[in-house]
Scaffold this active site. Sequence first.
Site, mmCIF file in Angstrom:
data_model
loop_
_atom_site.group_PDB
_atom_site.id
_atom_site.type_symbol
_atom_site.label_atom_id
_atom_site.label_comp_id
_atom_site.label_asym_id
_atom_site.label_seq_id
_atom_site.Cartn_x
_atom_site.Cartn_y
_atom_site.Cartn_z
ATOM 1 N N LYS A 14 0.817 -1.227 0.000
ATOM 2 C CA LYS A 14 0.000 0.000 0.000
ATOM 3 C C LYS A 14 0.845 1.269 0.000
ATOM 4 O O LYS A 14 0.595 2.188 -0.762
ATOM 5 C CB LYS A 14 -0.885 0.080 1.262
ATOM 6 N N ARG A 89 -9.321 1.304 9.002
ATOM 7 C CA ARG A 89 -8.768 0.016 9.389
ATOM 8 C C ARG A 89 -9.818 -0.812 10.141
ATOM 9 O O ARG A 89 -9.566 -1.969 10.456
ATOM 10 C CB ARG A 89 -7.616 0.343 10.317
ATOM 11 N N ARG A 124 12.407 -6.305 6.049
ATOM 12 C CA ARG A 124 12.626 -4.850 6.003
ATOM 13 C C ARG A 124 13.632 -4.386 7.044
ATOM 14 O O ARG A 124 13.606 -4.827 8.183
ATOM 15 C CB ARG A 124 11.326 -4.125 6.340
ATOM 16 N N ARG A 157 12.268 -2.503 12.526
ATOM 17 C CA ARG A 157 11.203 -1.909 13.342
ATOM 18 C C ARG A 157 10.581 -2.995 14.211
ATOM 19 O O ARG A 157 10.369 -4.115 13.735
ATOM 20 C CB ARG A 157 10.109 -1.380 12.395
ATOM 21 N N ARG A 168 -0.210 -8.877 13.382
ATOM 22 C CA ARG A 168 -0.852 -7.841 12.572
ATOM 23 C C ARG A 168 -1.770 -8.469 11.516
ATOM 24 O O ARG A 168 -2.817 -7.927 11.187
ATOM 25 C CB ARG A 168 0.207 -6.937 11.919
#
Length: 215
Positions: A14, A89, A124, A157, A168
């Site tokens: 996204k 969300r 990431r 992160r 998540r």
Amino acid sequence: MARIILLGAPGCGKGTQAKRLEDLLKIPHISTGDMLRQARDEGTELGKKAKEFMDRGELVPDELVIAMVKERLGKEDCKNGFILDGFPRTVAQGEALDKAGVVVDACVDIVVSDEEVVRRISGRRSCPSCHRIYHIEFSPPKEDNRCDACGAQLVQRDDDKEETVRQRLRVYKEKTAPLEEFYRNKGKLVTVDGNGNPDTVFDRIVGVLKDLGYA
Ligand code: AMP
């Protein structure tokens, strides 16, 4: 004028696609994740409240996020449209947009498998100093775990750790996926295959937006 929502699990691309759409359509990209991370890093009241939820991979309470987005959408640069990334969300957030009189032209649902999401997100890395983003598989730094631009040690992160990513995804299925039905019922949902490289996915998104007359 295009008022677009990008929907899809964390890691579906996204953010990347929203930035490209921002350049193409000349309307602002509004990422609630970026806004909340900034608030958290700056230690604002909102940031302090949001931090504990974000670090656990959970959603920040609706009322906090809704107030933040309403304020942002009221700014001058949103007059000709916007790309919402990471909002709504929950169905309550979608309803809040309706209540605030915010019209949505299209909700683009980017679909990828869970395993692809885990591969993309848990790889990431980011630079704590200049905020460049890397991926250990897709765009590794030249020198192992060091930022190409400033040499700082790259970090992962907290909410990108595999365990948190899986959490998540669970949250996405339970709280966010019902928005597909919400926008389908309004005749606004378009589904795009999110597998493949970012160029391919972007072409697909632009294709559906062109069909709708928004690109
Ligand atoms: P993102 O970068 O969009 O994946 O967002 C990172 C984190 O910020 C999420 O895991 C949530 O904790 C929080 N967040 C972002 N957008 C929202 C939202 N619309 N509602 C609630 N929490 C959000």
